[in-house]
Write a protein that holds these residues in place. Structure first.
Motif, PDB file in Angstrom:
ATOM      1  N   UNK A  54      45.003  43.434  45.544  1.00  0.00           N
ATOM      2  CA  UNK A  54      43.974  42.426  45.765  1.00  0.00           C
ATOM      3  C   UNK A  54      42.795  42.930  46.597  1.00  0.00           C
ATOM      4  N   UNK A  55      43.058  43.831  47.551  1.00  0.00           N
ATOM      5  CA  UNK A  55      41.944  44.388  48.313  1.00  0.00           C
ATOM      6  C   UNK A  55      40.979  45.148  47.414  1.00  0.00           C
ATOM      7  N   UNK A  56      41.536  45.966  46.525  1.00  0.00           N
ATOM      8  CA  UNK A  56      40.704  46.719  45.575  1.00  0.00           C
ATOM      9  C   UNK A  56      40.041  45.784  44.567  1.00  0.00           C
ATOM     10  N   UNK A  57      40.767  44.730  44.185  1.00  0.00           N
ATOM     11  CA  UNK A  57      40.218  43.777  43.219  1.00  0.00           C
ATOM     12  C   UNK A  57      38.975  43.087  43.775  1.00  0.00           C
ATOM     13  N   UNK A  58      39.012  42.710  45.040  1.00  0.00           N
ATOM     14  CA  UNK A  58      37.853  42.059  45.654  1.00  0.00           C
ATOM     15  C   UNK A  58      36.653  43.000  45.663  1.00  0.00           C
ATOM     16  N   UNK A  59      36.852  44.234  46.049  1.00  0.00           N
ATOM     17  CA  UNK A  59      35.754  45.208  46.067  1.00  0.00           C
ATOM     18  C   UNK A  59      35.197  45.445  44.670  1.00  0.00           C
ATOM     19  N   UNK A  60      36.093  45.582  43.691  1.00  0.00           N
ATOM     20  CA  UNK A  60      35.677  45.867  42.315  1.00  0.00           C
ATOM     21  C   UNK A  60      34.820  44.744  41.750  1.00  0.00           C
ATOM     22  N   UNK A  61      35.295  43.501  41.877  1.00  0.00           N
ATOM     23  CA  UNK A  61      34.574  42.387  41.263  1.00  0.00           C
ATOM     24  C   UNK A  61      33.325  42.008  42.049  1.00  0.00           C
ATOM     25  N   UNK A 118      48.780  37.148  50.529  1.00  0.00           N
ATOM     26  CA  UNK A 118      47.848  38.171  50.067  1.00  0.00           C
ATOM     27  C   UNK A 118      46.798  37.579  49.134  1.00  0.00           C
ATOM     28  N   UNK A 119      47.231  36.706  48.231  1.00  0.00           N
ATOM     29  CA  UNK A 119      46.295  36.030  47.331  1.00  0.00           C
ATOM     30  C   UNK A 119      45.312  35.156  48.100  1.00  0.00           C
ATOM     31  N   UNK A 120      45.825  34.422  49.081  1.00  0.00           N
ATOM     32  CA  UNK A 120      44.972  33.558  49.883  1.00  0.00           C
ATOM     33  C   UNK A 120      43.927  34.378  50.633  1.00  0.00           C
ATOM     34  N   UNK A 121      44.340  35.514  51.173  1.00  0.00           N
ATOM     35  CA  UNK A 121      43.396  36.383  51.865  1.00  0.00           C
ATOM     36  C   UNK A 121      42.343  36.921  50.901  1.00  0.00           C
ATOM     37  N   UNK A 122      42.742  37.239  49.671  1.00  0.00           N
ATOM     38  CA  UNK A 122      41.777  37.695  48.665  1.00  0.00           C
ATOM     39  C   UNK A 122      40.728  36.617  48.407  1.00  0.00           C
ATOM     40  N   UNK A 123      41.185  35.358  48.329  1.00  0.00           N
ATOM     41  CA  UNK A 123      40.234  34.266  48.147  1.00  0.00           C
ATOM     42  C   UNK A 123      39.266  34.154  49.310  1.00  0.00           C
ATOM     43  N   UNK A 124      39.775  34.309  50.524  1.00  0.00           N
ATOM     44  CA  UNK A 124      38.922  34.255  51.709  1.00  0.00           C
ATOM     45  C   UNK A 124      37.921  35.405  51.704  1.00  0.00           C
ATOM     46  N   UNK A 125      38.350  36.591  51.271  1.00  0.00           N
ATOM     47  CA  UNK A 125      37.450  37.746  51.215  1.00  0.00           C
ATOM     48  C   UNK A 125      36.341  37.538  50.182  1.00  0.00           C
ATOM     49  N   UNK A 126      36.669  36.901  49.058  1.00  0.00           N
ATOM     50  CA  UNK A 126      35.630  36.575  48.075  1.00  0.00           C
ATOM     51  C   UNK A 126      34.628  35.577  48.671  1.00  0.00           C
TER      52      UNK A 126
END
Length: 296
Positions: A54-61, A118-126
């Protein structure tokens, strides 16, 4: 079609909602199964998914969305085809695992909790990336105070969810159907913790709020006041659920200590509003350049 920056908002809401639901299921499964080993496994799942997925996914998108040449795009472009397939696969597997009891409840507890967090943190990072675009700064430069506010919001979200699960299961276990202050603990943490700090993070991006001395004082007092209040809700609520008889002196003592937490909350909120009154909007780069040119 919508402005491309709002794709980040959509991604944050989608991943955040998914993470919240999965985390809730994990915490519900944790009732009666809390063990040091399972907590370590949840932490391991969280770190693995955050670092490798998810960390890489946030950066990629984030990079993909900001790279769109057109200012407006269709809303479904907040993810690409691969990401939609991943989401569909995860939803299918999650439903199947629980509906057909393919794995023990212990696995659901530690795995769903780590994955959901982890998913929730990904949402917060977006959402963080979305707020950054509102400042006309698309670089990965995050102010430390903004990070701290987002982290505080996330921590209060976890605490609020945990308190909600405890309230539900503790009252069910004791067959208690009456009124109890346990019902208000998670609401206070989610509203006065999670929601408040998300709002303050957004304000801090556009103003000099984080630099205000009163705001720093607010954070110190509030860091004591809100958890203190939650603890007193717990104390009173547990006694109510267990229907423990209290003497007049003990009841007054609990009320008096709880009153201290309310006084601290009041003081913290006064400091916050004083800081908000004094903060000023940040100047945008193009505004600064305009005045510089005009001065010549």
């Amino acid at each position: 079609m919508i402005p491309k920056k709002y794709l980040l908002l959509l991604a944050g809401l989608v991943w955040g909602t998914a993470g919240f639901n999965i985390l809730r299921l994990g915490l519900l499964a944790y009732v009666g199964l809390v063990k040091p080993l399972y907590l370590l496994l949840s932490a391991a799942v969280f770190v693995i998914f955050q670092k490798m997925v998810f960390g890489k996914l946030v950066q990629k998108h984030t990079a993909r969305i900001l790279a769109y040449e057109t200012p407006k795009v269709w809303f479904w472009h907040f993810f690409d085809r691969k990401s939609f397939l991943i989401m569909a696969f995860m939803m299918t597997m999650g439903i199947s695992l629980r509906k057909f009891s393919l794995v023990p409840i212990d696995f659901i507890a530690f795995f769903y909790t780590g994955l959901g967090a982890s998913l929730l943190l990904a949402g917060i990072l977006f959402l963080r990336q979305f707020f950054l675009t509102l400042t006309d700064n698309t670089k990965e430069v995050i102010h430390m105070d903004f990070q701290k506010l987002i982290s505080s919001s996330f921590h209060y979200a976890i605490a609020g969810l945990a308190c909600g699960v405890f309230y539900r299961e503790f009252t069910k276990f004791n067959a208690f159907t009456g009124k109890t202050t346990l019902a208000f603990t998670h609401l206070h943490l989610l509203v006065m913790g999670t929601l408040l700090f998300l709002i303050l993070a957004a304000i801090a991006l556009h103003t000099d709020l984080a630099k205000q001395a009163r705001f720093q004082q607010f954070r110190k007092v509030y860091a004591v006041a809100l958890p203190f209040m939650a603890v007193m809700f717990f104390v009173r609520g547990i006694l109510q659920v267990l229907q423990t008889p209290l003497s007049t002196g003990a009841n007054a003592a609990i009320s008096g200590i709880a009153g201290i937490s309310h006084i601290l909350m009041t003081a913290a909120l006064v400091l916050l509003f004083l800081a908000l009154r004094r903060c000023t909007p940040k100047k945008r780069k193009h505004e600064t350049h305009f005045f510089e040119v005009g001065s010549f």
